[in-house]
Enzyme design. Structure first.
Site, PDB file in Angstrom:
ATOM      1  N   SER A  54      37.481  41.037  35.072  1.00  0.00           N
ATOM      2  CA  SER A  54      38.111  42.322  35.340  1.00  0.00           C
ATOM      3  C   SER A  54      38.168  42.555  36.844  1.00  0.00           C
ATOM      4  CB  SER A  54      37.326  43.457  34.672  1.00  0.00           C
ATOM      5  OG  SER A  54      36.021  43.550  35.233  1.00  0.00           O
ATOM      6  N   LYS A  55      38.724  43.690  37.241  1.00  0.00           N
ATOM      7  CA  LYS A  55      38.907  43.981  38.664  1.00  0.00           C
ATOM      8  C   LYS A  55      37.589  43.970  39.428  1.00  0.00           C
ATOM      9  CE  LYS A  55      43.167  46.688  38.385  1.00  0.00           C
ATOM     10  NZ  LYS A  55      43.793  48.010  38.610  1.00  0.00           N
ATOM     11  N   ARG A  56      36.511  44.343  38.760  1.00  0.00           N
ATOM     12  CA  ARG A  56      35.241  44.400  39.490  1.00  0.00           C
ATOM     13  C   ARG A  56      34.740  43.016  39.887  1.00  0.00           C
ATOM     14  NH1 ARG A  56      30.770  43.624  36.013  1.00  0.00           N
ATOM     15  NH2 ARG A  56      31.310  43.524  33.816  1.00  0.00           N
TER      16      ARG A  56
END
Length: 474
Positions: free
Chosen positions: A254-256
């Site tokens: 994911s973006k994290r």
């Protein structure tokens, strides 16, 4: 009901089918790569389909980003891209054939009725699925002019088994499949129908996609089976559902976890396409202990039998190290063109290419190449880093004066001659070579890190190098 693929002996045709609602995700890029390699390995066709039926979220910008990303990775296709939205009439045609043959039916359930059904299922902690209330009812029971959807009749009782090329034998009880909508009340086809019709019409033999679509296979197979009964020539594809990519912590990427789009690896991280190609290839597929694999070798070696069943973990450090390998192997002129895009001001491409052999020895990204080359095109007076400025105290300036005088007497401006002259001066002054090289590096580059100091002197040229040295004590 066992699913024995009818396409195993056919000429291989694969497809990559992204939805244009954003950038080319790194997971999608790997799926595209595996499809492309499988087709190329077997001498088949690799096709591209843009699944743009979600008109609210699909954008031309996203389509362009996907096409650009695939082109940058070097994935070419055997036909022009197909756009799913252009085939809506064909999808509806198949839905009506299913309806007329009794493999689908009209459902007149209203939105309110369906919401009440779901509320009751939630209250009773039952699975949320359509209860088949119009499956065996006569459409004449519906109010005149009532809107309806068309639902597929999925098999009742027993189970369906898929022999997946990656997941192996996978079975699902047919009672877990509800009769889903294939045509909406406005007559538009749904994604689940469109995918099957498009795959059939494109001649797709192997559906290679993420394992988040595995459940979809069991829902899509009844369409193949029904249409094969209706008109023949609808063999089901060979399925290969690839595990998803996880982050370093084992959670779904994911973006994290950092960059997700291919363009971010190219533009923000300075990754070469061959490096990302190689890294994605090894992310879930292996051939012994081989790490560096060329495109030609990948085509020769790739097969679905090498794809693992477990999710892969994305390791940014590993990608950076692999990128460093490809930078060291890359053509200097090509690297110069890439690095020049990240250097301010006028850039002499021939000089930049000449510098590449010394710049790329430790660089792990195009940005590091550009940063390392910055001193070549800096204007006097050079901006100094704090560490570099400290090296140019009174002692440092005195040493620069001695170095400048010695180098001005040097007739041969080569690495070997400059090194010999500077070493002789260091011995004469009773200093280690580093005591001269450090202030030299600061004066010549404005930093404390650079290629070898004698490489720097040669790349800058006699006139510029001496001018930079003299600027600090003249």
């Amino acid at each position: 009901m066992a699913s024995e693929s009818g396409n195993k002996g056919a000429t291989v045709v694969t497809r990559f089918a992204p939805s244009p609602t954003g950038f080319l995700h790194i997971g999608g890029a790997r799926t595209a790569l595996f499809n492309w390699l499988y087709a190329r390995h077997h001498g088949g066709k690799a096709l591209l389909r843009i699944e743009d039926t979600d008109k609210k979220r699909s954008t031309q910008e996203a389509i362009d980003a996907i096409l650009d990303g695939l082109d940058w990775l070097g994935l070419d296709y055997d036909d022009a891209p197909t756009f799913q939205s252009a085939c809506a009439n064909r999808h509806a045609e198949v839905a009506h054939k299913l309806l007329e043959a009794g493999h689908a039916y009209k459902c007149f359930a209203t939105t309110e009725e369906l919401e009440a059904m779901r509320a009751e299922q939630r209250a009773n902690k039952q699975p949320m699925r359509y209860d088949g209330r119009w499956r065996d009812r006569d459409p004449s029971e519906a109010p005149e002019g009532a809107l309806f959807t068309v639902r597929l009749k999925t098999p009742e009782g027993g189970e369906t088994t898929i022999h997946d090329e990656v997941q192996g034998k996978v079975s699902v009880n047919n009672d877990e499949l509800d009769d889903y909508i294939i045509l909406r009340a406005d007559g538009s086809p749904t994604y689940m129908l469109a995918v099957v019709v498009d795959d059939h019409d494109m001649g797709v033999t192997h559906v290679v996609r993420g394992d988040d679509h595995l459940n979809n296979a069991f829902r899509q197979l009844p369409i193949y089976h029904a249409m094969d009964l209706i008109e023949g020539g609808w063999p089901e594809p060979v399925y290969a559902h690839i595990p998803l990519i996880h982050g370093s912590d084992g959670a779904k990427l994911s973006k994290r976890h950092g960059a997700l789009g291919v363009e971010a690896y190219r533009d923000e991280m300075g990754v070469l396409p061959d490096a990302l190609f190689n890294y994605l290839l090894r992310l879930g597929w292996g051939h012994g202990d081989r790490e560096e694999i060329t495109r030609a070798e990948a085509i020769e070696l790739f097969d679905l039998s090498g794809v693992g069943k477990s999710p892969s973990r994305f390791d940014t450090k590993k990608l950076e190290n692999l990128n460093g390998h490809y930078i060291r192997e890359a053509d200097d002129a090509m690297l110069a063109r890439l690095a020049a895009q990240h250097i301010e001001g006028d850039v002499d491409l021939s000089l930049l290419a000449e510098a590449m052999p010394v710049l790329k020895t430790r660089a792990k990204s195009v940005h590091e190449l550009a940063d390392g080359a910055g001193f070549l095109f800096a204007k006097r007076p050079l901006e100094m880093t704090e560490k570099a400025a400290k090296l140019l105290d009174d002692d440092g300036k005195a040493r620069l004066s001695s170095v400048s005088a010695a180098l001005k007497s040097e007739n041969s401006w080569t690495i070997e001659a400059l090194e010999a002259t500077t070493k002789a001066l260091a011995e004469e002054l009773g200093l280690g070579l580093g005591k001269l090289a450090q202030p030299m590096r600061a004066a010549l580059t404005g930093t404390t890190t650079s290629p070898g100091i004698f490489d720097v002197l040669v790349l800058l040229g006699r006139e510029e190098a001496l001018a930079r040295l003299d600027a600090h004590f003249a």
